[in-house]
Design a protein around this motif. Sequence first.
Motif, PDB file in Angstrom:
ATOM      1  N   UNK A 121      22.979   3.103   8.192  1.00 35.90           N
ATOM      2  CA  UNK A 121      23.341   1.990   9.075  1.00 35.90           C
ATOM      3  C   UNK A 121      24.278   1.076   8.310  1.00 35.90           C
ATOM      4  N   UNK A 122      24.827   0.088   9.020  1.00 36.02           N
ATOM      5  CA  UNK A 122      25.579  -0.978   8.358  1.00 36.02           C
ATOM      6  C   UNK A 122      24.938  -2.298   8.747  1.00 36.02           C
ATOM      7  N   UNK A 123      25.218  -3.306   7.953  1.00 33.67           N
ATOM      8  CA  UNK A 123      24.877  -4.682   8.296  1.00 33.67           C
ATOM      9  C   UNK A 123      26.222  -5.395   8.235  1.00 33.67           C
ATOM     10  N   UNK A 124      26.771  -5.737   9.406  1.00 34.22           N
ATOM     11  CA  UNK A 124      28.128  -6.258   9.466  1.00 34.22           C
ATOM     12  C   UNK A 124      28.141  -7.638  10.113  1.00 34.22           C
ATOM     13  N   UNK A 125      28.422  -8.654   9.289  1.00 27.76           N
ATOM     14  CA  UNK A 125      28.576 -10.018   9.763  1.00 27.76           C
ATOM     15  C   UNK A 125      29.985 -10.501   9.428  1.00 27.76           C
ATOM     16  N   UNK A 126      30.350 -11.692   9.920  1.00 27.58           N
ATOM     17  CA  UNK A 126      31.691 -12.219   9.666  1.00 27.58           C
ATOM     18  C   UNK A 126      31.904 -12.523   8.189  1.00 27.58           C
ATOM     19  N   UNK A 127      30.846 -12.974   7.483  1.00 28.74           N
ATOM     20  CA  UNK A 127      31.003 -13.377   6.073  1.00 28.74           C
ATOM     21  C   UNK A 127      30.108 -12.591   5.121  1.00 28.74           C
ATOM     22  N   UNK A 128      29.432 -11.595   5.615  1.00 27.69           N
ATOM     23  CA  UNK A 128      28.535 -10.810   4.764  1.00 27.69           C
ATOM     24  C   UNK A 128      28.402  -9.418   5.353  1.00 27.69           C
ATOM     25  N   UNK A 129      27.857  -8.511   4.583  1.00 27.68           N
ATOM     26  CA  UNK A 129      27.576  -7.186   5.111  1.00 27.68           C
ATOM     27  C   UNK A 129      27.725  -6.077   4.097  1.00 27.68           C
ATOM     28  N   UNK A 187      24.446   1.555   4.435  1.00 23.68           N
ATOM     29  CA  UNK A 187      23.087   1.325   3.956  1.00 23.68           C
ATOM     30  C   UNK A 187      22.299   2.608   4.216  1.00 23.68           C
ATOM     31  N   UNK A 188      22.169   3.432   3.173  1.00 22.58           N
ATOM     32  CA  UNK A 188      21.507   4.734   3.290  1.00 22.58           C
ATOM     33  C   UNK A 188      20.010   4.580   3.532  1.00 22.58           C
ATOM     34  N   UNK A 189      19.369   5.643   4.036  1.00 26.50           N
ATOM     35  CA  UNK A 189      17.914   5.591   4.242  1.00 26.50           C
ATOM     36  C   UNK A 189      17.179   5.219   2.948  1.00 26.50           C
ATOM     37  N   UNK A 190      16.265   4.270   3.051  1.00 26.71           N
ATOM     38  CA  UNK A 190      15.484   3.818   1.905  1.00 26.71           C
ATOM     39  C   UNK A 190      16.149   2.721   1.092  1.00 26.71           C
ATOM     40  N   UNK A 191      17.427   2.448   1.333  1.00 25.81           N
ATOM     41  CA  UNK A 191      18.154   1.431   0.559  1.00 25.81           C
ATOM     42  C   UNK A 191      17.979   0.046   1.181  1.00 25.81           C
ATOM     43  N   UNK A 192      18.256  -0.983   0.341  1.00 26.05           N
ATOM     44  CA  UNK A 192      18.170  -2.369   0.795  1.00 26.05           C
ATOM     45  C   UNK A 192      19.462  -3.098   0.474  1.00 26.05           C
ATOM     46  N   UNK A 193      19.720  -4.155   1.224  1.00 24.79           N
ATOM     47  CA  UNK A 193      20.873  -5.028   1.005  1.00 24.79           C
ATOM     48  C   UNK A 193      20.389  -6.462   1.153  1.00 24.79           C
ATOM     49  N   UNK A 194      20.811  -7.334   0.223  1.00 27.52           N
ATOM     50  CA  UNK A 194      20.410  -8.739   0.261  1.00 27.52           C
ATOM     51  C   UNK A 194      21.636  -9.634   0.354  1.00 27.52           C
ATOM     52  N   UNK A 195      21.458 -10.766   1.028  1.00 26.43           N
ATOM     53  CA  UNK A 195      22.515 -11.768   1.080  1.00 26.43           C
ATOM     54  C   UNK A 195      21.880 -13.150   1.009  1.00 26.43           C
ATOM     55  N   UNK A 196      22.437 -13.995   0.135  1.00 24.36           N
ATOM     56  CA  UNK A 196      21.971 -15.374  -0.050  1.00 24.36           C
ATOM     57  C   UNK A 196      22.785 -16.282   0.870  1.00 24.36           C
ATOM     58  N   UNK A 197      22.102 -16.978   1.758  1.00 24.16           N
ATOM     59  CA  UNK A 197      22.779 -17.888   2.697  1.00 24.16           C
ATOM     60  C   UNK A 197      22.773 -19.298   2.112  1.00 24.16           C
ATOM     61  N   UNK A 198      23.967 -19.825   1.896  1.00 19.65           N
ATOM     62  CA  UNK A 198      24.085 -21.161   1.272  1.00 19.65           C
ATOM     63  C   UNK A 198      24.569 -22.225   2.251  1.00 19.65           C
ATOM     64  N   UNK A 199      25.104 -21.818   3.380  1.00 18.99           N
ATOM     65  CA  UNK A 199      25.620 -22.781   4.362  1.00 18.99           C
ATOM     66  C   UNK A 199      24.833 -22.683   5.656  1.00 18.99           C
ATOM     67  N   UNK A 200      24.518 -23.852   6.272  1.00 18.35           N
ATOM     68  CA  UNK A 200      23.813 -23.810   7.547  1.00 18.35           C
ATOM     69  C   UNK A 200      24.706 -23.222   8.641  1.00 18.35           C
ATOM     70  N   UNK A 201      24.057 -22.655   9.660  1.00 22.05           N
ATOM     71  CA  UNK A 201      24.806 -22.096  10.787  1.00 22.05           C
ATOM     72  C   UNK A 201      24.075 -20.915  11.390  1.00 22.05           C
ATOM     73  N   UNK A 202      24.691 -20.373  12.413  1.00 19.03           N
ATOM     74  CA  UNK A 202      24.150 -19.191  13.082  1.00 19.03           C
ATOM     75  C   UNK A 202      25.061 -18.020  12.754  1.00 19.03           C
ATOM     76  N   UNK A 203      24.479 -16.990  12.204  1.00 20.05           N
ATOM     77  CA  UNK A 203      25.227 -15.820  11.745  1.00 20.05           C
ATOM     78  C   UNK A 203      24.807 -14.593  12.560  1.00 20.05           C
ATOM     79  N   UNK A 204      25.719 -14.108  13.363  1.00 24.44           N
ATOM     80  CA  UNK A 204      25.484 -12.901  14.152  1.00 24.44           C
ATOM     81  C   UNK A 204      25.897 -11.696  13.305  1.00 24.44           C
ATOM     82  N   UNK A 205      25.190 -10.597  13.451  1.00 24.62           N
ATOM     83  CA  UNK A 205      25.560  -9.356  12.759  1.00 24.62           C
ATOM     84  C   UNK A 205      25.163  -8.160  13.604  1.00 24.62           C
TER      85      UNK A 205
END
Length: 163
Positions: free
Chosen positions: A115-123, A127-145
């Motif tokens: 799968x992918x995790x695709x956002x405007x400022x992150x992604x 993302x292969x089976x069993x894998x993880x992805x992390x993102x640190x959010x530092x700015x307030x707002x609503x993030x669609x992905x």
Amino acid sequence: MNRELFILLILCSVFLVVGCTEDGTEPAETVTPVETVNPVETVTPVETVTPVEEDTSEPVLTPVRDEAAPGETPALPVNGETVEVMIEDNAFDPATVNIFTGDTVRWTNLDSTPHTVTGATFGINNLNPGASYEFLFTDPGTYEYYCEIHPSMEGTVIVKENE
């Protein structure tokens, strides 16, 4: 007399033949020499073991969240924590998370396909089976992905300012 001499000669010959062959021992058998063979050395294979480096990193702690009813948004995590989003059955679970600035979201793919995790400022593109992805959010707002491979998979991260 000839006859007696003749019998005597025959008897002597018989005794001589019998006496020579019957000395009280068994006749010798023919012995075939045996070739000496050195035993084969048995070699036991040894399994090669590659040492594994010990993980000395600090364990990643996942905050305990109040479980939300289906369709509801879970409670906010404590500041600086990590919120888990599972990718399973071609869906992000939970689809919407509420966090504070300084919090991290970790997506883990539990499906058998990438799968992918695709956002405007992150992604992440893959993302292969069993894998993880992390993102640190530092700015307030609503993030669609969403997932580029499966566009019907959508999610939202709502980031609120720390109080």
